[in-house]
Design an enzyme around this catalytic site. Structure first.
Site, mmCIF file in Angstrom:
data_model
loop_
_atom_site.group_PDB
_atom_site.id
_atom_site.type_symbol
_atom_site.label_atom_id
_atom_site.label_comp_id
_atom_site.label_asym_id
_atom_site.label_seq_id
_atom_site.Cartn_x
_atom_site.Cartn_y
_atom_site.Cartn_z
ATOM 1 N N HIS A 156 -2.784 -1.054 -10.671
ATOM 2 C CA HIS A 156 -3.293 -2.422 -10.564
ATOM 3 C C HIS A 156 -2.152 -3.430 -10.390
ATOM 4 C CE1 HIS A 156 -6.079 -5.696 -10.878
ATOM 5 N NE2 HIS A 156 -7.057 -4.953 -11.372
ATOM 6 N N ASP A 400 -17.096 6.611 4.141
ATOM 7 C CA ASP A 400 -17.388 7.800 4.956
ATOM 8 C C ASP A 400 -16.112 8.280 5.652
ATOM 9 O OD1 ASP A 400 -18.292 9.723 6.686
ATOM 10 O OD2 ASP A 400 -19.620 8.401 7.824
#
Length: 456
Positions: A156, A400
């Site tokens: 992060h 995807d």
């Protein structure tokens, strides 16, 4: 469920990339600076199952290509004095783990976080020096049924949620054989980093109050939060239908002061509901102070807005505060109004002032959330406080890589009291899912209030 780790690879950018020190902004160096895990579950079509290494080979090659434009992820962090960090772009690479399980995806039920997830998500060894830790770790786990999980742990300190998802969606795009859609943008000077003193700067921002940097409230009668930090926690995934969400929104907006105001959003409603239910479940005294941490993306709130593709941290935590008695005894809209007020404080001047405030601090470790490092320093948003992060506007679904969309996506295990996420439902348009971590002693009561309090 047993997971066997077949191999671990270091994946480097496919071609030579820029090397050097990339300055980090103040927003990169506060809050969570450890890795954030997410996990995707897939059921690929039969043509992707043969040859057996087709999926892994596709991921490995496309990851190497994606690290060329996203070269900072292949670098390493380095500690500087005062708890500050520097990003060394040195192409040392990211970690890619190949694993397999004799289990089946169906063994995971509704995919709610559970102890088994720890085997499916790459772990980070924080006992090592920070300059040895990859900024990105990826694990691919194949199941006996042909299903697979793809999990990410991303530092992060280098990327917030929007930036992490930017990388993931571009990686998926390249894996499908398409071209990069949005180039990442690394110029931290847009957040006033490394300013040249010889250049005429805009006037300094007004010094505003920044309650978000103050220590959050303690339980009444306590002088520290050490005991609360030690208590065992559990995680739940709580689903709400579109009808339940609308019922809560109607309740929050009932008798709203000033009818010209725009209605409270789904986030302002859900965060308020979670906050009130947590106060009830924790059985606070009415006068107990409590704070709600809210993560606000400043990209479009700055003037001019940050360039599309800005890669780094541009989110700022702000605080809504009240007493448990006030929140529980008042209509839902009372908590929603406190949350909106906190969010609306995040203006261009507020962000600049916050950055200046951080810059003046001699030691940033006080502002760093390093639970994963076993530290008892830094902010703690467990009892009597909590944090509610929204993933409602992030493109978390539809990742995807060529074998179709995921069948489920969620956070990896998060075991810090008070951590919660609000996600859109994959099952129903308009429905929501709340991923929540609370102390074991409070969770069952929370669930009870969470559903019982949904009334018109």
């Amino acid at each position: 469920m047993t997971v066997r780790y077949r191999a671990t690879y270091t994946v480097k950018p496919e071609t030579a990339t820029w090397t050097g020190h990339l300055p980090l902004s103040e927003l990169d160096q506060i809050g969570t600076i450890t890795h954030v895990p997410t996990i995707y579950f897939y059921k690929p079509p039969p043509e992707w199952l043969h040859p057996a290494d087709a999926i892994f080979t596709t991921l490995q090659g496309s990851l190497s290509r994606t690290l060329v434009p996203f070269y900072p992820l292949a670098g390493r962090l380095k500690w500087l004095d005062g708890g500050r960090l520097r990003l060394e772009c040195n192409a040392m690479g990211v970690c890619l783990i190949e694993a397999e399980s004799e289990g089946e995806l169906n063994d995971l039920g509704d995919f709610s976080p559970r102890p088994e997830f720890e085997q499916l998500v790459p772990s980070v060894d924080y006992t090592k020096p920070i300059h040895e830790l990859p900024l990105l770790l990826v694990q691919v786990t194949k199941f006996k049924c042909g299903g697979l999980t793809l999990s990410f742990s991303i530092s992060h300190a280098v990327a917030d949620g929007p930036s992490a998802l930017h990388f993931m969606t571009e990686w998926a795009r390249l894996a499908r054989g398409e071209q990069l859609s949005v180039e990442p943008y690394y110029n931290r000077k847009v957040l006033w980093v490394g300013e040249d003193p010889s250049v005429t700067l805009p006037p300094p921002p007004p010094r505003l109050e920044h309650s978000e940097f103050n220590p959050p409230p303690l339980l009444i009668g306590h002088t520290n939060n050490l005991e609360e930090r030690k208590k065992k926690t559990t995680v739940a995934m709580l689903k709400l239908t579109k009808t339940q969400v609308e019922t809560l929104k109607n309740a929050a907006n009932k008798d709203r002061a000033g009818q010209h105001m725009r209605p409270y959003t789904r986030y302002e409603t859900m965060a308020a509901h979670i906050w009130r239910c947590a106060c009830k479940a924790r059985k606070h005294m009415p006068e107990q102070p409590t704070a709600l941490g809210i993560c606000v993306d400043s990209r479009r709130r700055l003037h001019p807005p940050l360039k599309l593709g800005y890669f780094g941290n541009a989110t700022l935590d702000v605080i809504a505060a009240g007493t448990s008695g006030e929140l529980v005894s008042s209509p839902l809209g009372c908590a929603s109004s406190k949350i909106r007020e906190a969010i609306e404080r995040v203006t261009h001047d507020h962000v600049r002032s916050a950055i200046e405030h951080i810059r003046r601090q001699p030691d940033l470790t006080l502002f760093q959330d390093v639970h994963a490092l076993g530290s008892t320093r830094g902010p703690f948003y467990g009892n009597p406080n909590l944090g509610v992060v929204s993933w409602l506007t992030l493109p978390i679904y539809g990742l995807d890589f060529g074998w179709g969309r995921e069948v489920h996506m969620g956070p990896g295990n998060h075991d810090f009291d008070g951590d919660s996420l609000v996600l859109p439902s994959l099952e129903e348009e308009g429905g929501l899912v709340v991923a929540l971590c609370l102390q074991i002693a409070h969770m069952e009561d929370f669930k009870k209030f969470f559903y019982e309090d949904i009334v018109d």
